[in-house]
Design a protein around this motif. Structure first.
Motif, short mmCIF file in Angstrom:
data_model
loop_
_atom_site.label_atom_id
_atom_site.label_comp_id
_atom_site.label_asym_id
_atom_site.label_seq_id
_atom_site.Cartn_x
_atom_site.Cartn_y
_atom_site.Cartn_z
N PHE A 5 1.34 40.10 18.81
CA PHE A 5 1.18 41.50 19.18
C PHE A 5 1.31 41.74 20.69
N GLY A 6 1.59 40.71 21.46
CA GLY A 6 1.78 40.89 22.89
C GLY A 6 0.51 41.24 23.63
N VAL A 41 -1.80 54.44 16.57
CA VAL A 41 -2.62 53.39 15.97
C VAL A 41 -4.09 53.56 16.37
N ARG A 42 -4.34 53.89 17.66
CA ARG A 42 -5.72 54.10 18.12
C ARG A 42 -6.38 55.24 17.36
N TRP A 84 -18.79 36.25 25.49
CA TRP A 84 -17.78 36.52 24.49
C TRP A 84 -16.49 37.00 25.14
N ILE A 85 -15.39 36.89 24.38
CA ILE A 85 -14.09 37.39 24.78
C ILE A 85 -13.63 38.37 23.70
N VAL A 86 -13.04 39.48 24.14
CA VAL A 86 -12.51 40.51 23.24
C VAL A 86 -11.03 40.68 23.55
N MET A 87 -10.18 40.57 22.55
CA MET A 87 -8.76 40.85 22.77
C MET A 87 -8.59 42.37 22.94
N LEU A 88 -7.66 42.76 23.81
CA LEU A 88 -7.40 44.18 24.09
C LEU A 88 -5.96 44.52 23.68
N PRO A 89 -5.72 44.72 22.38
CA PRO A 89 -4.35 44.98 21.93
C PRO A 89 -3.78 46.30 22.45
N TYR A 90 -4.63 47.25 22.83
CA TYR A 90 -4.16 48.55 23.33
C TYR A 90 -4.16 48.58 24.85
N GLY A 91 -4.42 47.46 25.49
CA GLY A 91 -4.49 47.44 26.94
C GLY A 91 -5.84 47.97 27.40
N THR A 92 -5.87 48.59 28.56
CA THR A 92 -7.13 49.05 29.15
C THR A 92 -7.35 50.54 28.97
N THR A 93 -6.69 51.16 27.99
CA THR A 93 -6.80 52.60 27.80
C THR A 93 -7.93 53.09 26.88
N LEU A 135 8.73 47.51 6.97
CA LEU A 135 9.25 48.33 8.08
C LEU A 135 8.11 48.86 8.95
N LEU A 136 7.04 49.34 8.33
CA LEU A 136 5.89 49.83 9.08
C LEU A 136 5.21 48.71 9.87
N LEU A 137 5.10 47.54 9.29
CA LEU A 137 4.51 46.40 9.99
C LEU A 137 5.37 46.00 11.20
N VAL A 138 6.67 45.96 11.03
CA VAL A 138 7.57 45.64 12.14
C VAL A 138 7.45 46.70 13.23
N ALA A 139 7.39 47.97 12.84
CA ALA A 139 7.24 49.05 13.83
C ALA A 139 5.92 48.91 14.58
N LEU A 140 4.86 48.56 13.87
CA LEU A 140 3.56 48.35 14.51
C LEU A 140 3.63 47.22 15.53
N ILE A 141 4.19 46.10 15.13
CA ILE A 141 4.28 44.94 16.02
C ILE A 141 5.13 45.28 17.24
N LEU A 142 6.27 45.93 17.03
CA LEU A 142 7.12 46.29 18.17
C LEU A 142 6.44 47.28 19.10
N SER A 143 5.73 48.26 18.53
CA SER A 143 5.00 49.23 19.36
C SER A 143 3.94 48.53 20.20
N MET A 144 3.22 47.61 19.59
CA MET A 144 2.15 46.91 20.30
C MET A 144 2.74 45.99 21.37
N ARG A 145 3.79 45.26 21.04
CA ARG A 145 4.38 44.34 22.01
C ARG A 145 4.98 45.09 23.19
N ALA A 146 5.62 46.22 22.93
CA ALA A 146 6.28 46.99 24.00
C ALA A 146 5.30 47.88 24.75
N LYS A 147 4.06 47.97 24.23
CA LYS A 147 3.05 48.87 24.81
C LYS A 147 3.60 50.30 24.89
N TRP A 148 4.31 50.69 23.81
CA TRP A 148 4.89 52.02 23.69
C TRP A 148 3.75 53.00 23.45
N GLU A 149 3.48 53.85 24.41
CA GLU A 149 2.28 54.70 24.40
C GLU A 149 2.17 55.59 23.16
#
Length: 169
Positions: free
Chosen positions: A147-148, A38-39, A88-97, A18-32
């Motif tokens: 993770f979107g 997570v940050r 190099w390339i860095v993934m930004l899972p939290y966006g630009t914040t 349940l926590l993993l699903v919530a994490l994935i959904l939060s990341m995909r939806a960019k729910w602040e």
């Protein structure tokens, strides 16, 4: 007795899923609120542990060093880097914040610690996954989709950037 043990184990596994699903959904939806949680969890707990070995030879985690925009302090943040021909390339899972990203973009430069060495990087640019996603390894592309992650940070080796400027003149 066994029923209680199995029920407890099942409840723990269900909670973890349940926590993993919530994490994935939060990341995909960019729910602040979810991203902020997570940050902060990473910054306050996991980053400190990761920094013990990050950037060392054989470590899968690297470090980006940057100077604070307001404080002028040097900060070290564990990140995952993917090597390219010119940097190099860095993934930004939290966006630009994240603050480290704002610091790097404002300064236009940083340093990365990789396998015990320090490399100067310049010309940081936030780019779309569509633009540079093909340069990521297959597993990283899968993680980015899961993770979107739509934005990545492109960093150029300072020596490569300097050579390109000399050629342009």
């Amino acid at each position: 007795m066994w029923i209680w043990i199995l029920a407890t184990a099942g409840a723990v596994i269900a909670l973890a899923v349940l926590l993993l699903v919530a994490l994935i959904l939060s990341m995909r939806a960019k729910w602040e609120p979810g991203l902020r949680f997570v940050r902060h969890l990473g910054r306050d707990h996991f980053n400190k542990a990761a920094l013990r070995t990050a950037g060392a030879p054989g470590s899968g985690t690297h470090v980006i060093r940057n100077r604070g925009r307001r404080s002028g302090r040097t900060y070290r943040t564990p990140i995952a880097l993917t090597a390219t021909d010119d940097g190099w390339i860095v993934m930004l899972p939290y966006g630009t914040t994240p603050d480290w990203l704002k610091n790097v973009l404002a300064a236009g430069e940083a340093e990365v610690e990789i396998d015990g060495g320090v490399h100067a990087v310049t010309d940081p640019r936030v780019v779309s996954r569509a633009e540079v996603g093909h340069r990521l390894p297959r597993f990283d592309r899968l993680v980015a989709r899961l993770f979107g992650v739509d934005q990545l940070l492109q960093l150029r080796r300072a020596a490569v950037a300097a050579d390109a400027e000399r050629v342009a003149r």
